[in-house]
Design a protein around this motif. Structure first.
Motif, short mmCIF file in Angstrom:
data_model
loop_
_atom_site.label_atom_id
_atom_site.label_comp_id
_atom_site.label_asym_id
_atom_site.label_seq_id
_atom_site.Cartn_x
_atom_site.Cartn_y
_atom_site.Cartn_z
N SER A 10 0.85 -1.19 0.00
CA SER A 10 0.00 0.00 0.00
C SER A 10 0.89 1.24 0.00
O SER A 10 1.99 1.23 0.54
CB SER A 10 -0.90 0.04 1.24
OG SER A 10 -1.88 -0.97 1.15
N ALA A 19 -2.52 5.84 -3.28
CA ALA A 19 -2.12 5.48 -4.65
C ALA A 19 -2.20 3.98 -4.87
O ALA A 19 -2.53 3.52 -5.97
CB ALA A 19 -0.72 5.98 -4.93
N LEU A 20 -1.87 3.17 -3.84
CA LEU A 20 -1.92 1.70 -3.97
C LEU A 20 -2.61 1.12 -2.74
O LEU A 20 -2.37 1.58 -1.63
CB LEU A 20 -0.50 1.12 -4.06
CG LEU A 20 0.40 1.60 -5.19
CD1 LEU A 20 1.78 0.97 -5.06
CD2 LEU A 20 -0.22 1.27 -6.55
N GLY A 42 -1.84 4.18 -10.54
CA GLY A 42 -0.79 3.73 -9.63
C GLY A 42 0.35 2.95 -10.27
O GLY A 42 1.21 2.40 -9.57
N GLY A 211 -5.59 2.16 -7.95
CA GLY A 211 -4.66 1.62 -6.97
C GLY A 211 -4.92 0.19 -6.55
O GLY A 211 -4.27 -0.33 -5.64
#
Ligand code: ATP
Length: 355
Positions: A10, A19-20, A42, A211
């Motif tokens: 993450s 973003a993730l 992402g 993401g």
């Protein structure tokens, strides 16, 4: 060469931008995996986390057997190639390619041999003594690729390396990158938002959306059996049409989806209520008014030579048809639509596929 794995990765940037989210991905040793997704999904962040240019908020990056999440970039032995070739302007092409080996204290004779080999692979032997500003765009990217190749890294990370090149050069370099992958047997992670690149280059494609990894599969898998509505919409150029509709029983007549001006027979026997129906543009046919599953208005006609893309208004819902050659349709026409019901993709209201 080595495998690359992401474990529950993450990344939250300052300001709270996620973003993730909880990403798991296994890239096999020697595999060419394409990361495909729209802008902002992402892709670059994943590469930067693998390269060590970005610190993940949680989760791990594993290269081969080693967890490298908090290792410095230099300790990871991966080579990244960017959209804009990052060459040192004050060094010649030869010196640029040699640079990573010089940094590691490799003996001069070996450096010369490996530089010559890499330059030959990328077909830039004749420009080795030029400065970067004396190169054409394609040659500059070849030089950047040669500098990555010369290191023989554990893995290659490509961030849209061909997107700045003109169409013909892109096709040429795409083929050369594939040949390079075969020759080196290298692990490669290739980021793109270009459908053709993803379909033609990836042994597997990982599709990202906001993401999250939505699907990882062969090009055929993600095209024919999209795992959700985001993958369906994003894969393909143009992507799949997705209409908002409602399932309804017709008594003896089976079941239909009503979507905009279309009433499409479906082969799903149990579903009642809201659903989304996906149709690839190549599976939309045009016919005379009242002869198909509904009538539509022609909004835009784009003749491309080998095919014509036609944008249709189906009772307020957008539908794109891909017709062979120069199709005989004009803006403002009202026409009927045909769809092959065996090629429909049905999703529930949240976007998950319905059997
Ligand atoms: P593109 O194809 O446009 O390069 P991408 O899929 O590579 O997009 P990323 O660059 O990884 O996407 O960005 C993912 C998300 O993280 C975006 O919402 C972006 O705005 C955000 N982001 C990226 N870098 C930073 C940063 N340094 N600070 C804050 N937010 C960032």
């Amino acid at each position: 060469m080595a495998s690359v794995a992401l474990r529950r990765l993450s990344k939250v940037f300052d300001g709270g931008i996620q973003a993730l989210s909880d990403l798991d991905l296994d890239v096999r040793d020697g595999e060419l995996l394409v990361l495909l997704g729209p802008s902002g999904s992402g892709k670059t962040t994943i590469l930067r986390c693998i390269a060590g240019l970005e610190e993940p908020s949680s989760g791990d990056v594993v290269i081969g057997e080693r967890v490298v999440t908090h290792d410095a970039p230099g300790a990871r032995d991966v080579a990244m190639v960017f959209q804009t070739p990052a060459l040192y302007p004050h060094l010649s092409v030869r010196e640029n390619i040699a640079f990573p080996l010089d940094m590691r204290g490799v003996a001069d004779a070996q450096v010369a041999r490996r530089v010559a080999e890499a330059a030959a692979r990328l077909a830039i032997a004749s420009v080795l003594d030029r400065m970067p500003d004396q190169l054409a765009e394609g040659e500059r990217q070849r030089a950047a690729l040669a500098r990555a190749v010369v290191r023989a890294p554990q893995a290659f990370l490509f961030d849209e390396p061909l997107s700045r090149l003109d169409a013909n050069l892109r096709i040429e370099l795409r083929a050369e990158l594939l040949a390079l992958h075969r020759a080196l047997g290298a692990t490669m992670i290739y980021v793109t938002h270009d459908q053709t690149e993803a379909m033609t280059m990836g042994q597997r494609i990982a599709v990202l959306h906001e993401g999250r990894l939505r699907q990882v599969g062969t090009p055929e898998d993600v095209y024919l059996r999209p795992a959700d509505v985001h993958v369906a919409r994003f894969v393909g150029a143009p992507g799949m049409n997705v209409l908002q509709g409602r399932g309804r029983g017709m008594g003896e007549g089976g079941r239909v989806v009503e979507a905009g001006s279309l009433t499409i027979p479906i082969e799903l026997n149990t579903y009642e209520g809201e659903l989304q129906v996906g149709i690839r543009p190549e599976n939309v046919g045009l016919c005379a008014v009242d002869r198909g599953v509904g009538n539509v208005d022609v909004l835009v006609v784009e003749p491309l030579g080998s095919e014509t893309l036609v944008l249709l208004n189906a009772g307020g819902q957008r539908l794109v048809a891909r017709l062979p050659g120069f199709a005989d349709v004009r803006v403002g026409m009202r026409v009927g639509v045909n769809v092959d019901r065996r090629r429909l993709h049905l999703f529930d209201a949240a976007g998950a596929p319905l059997a």
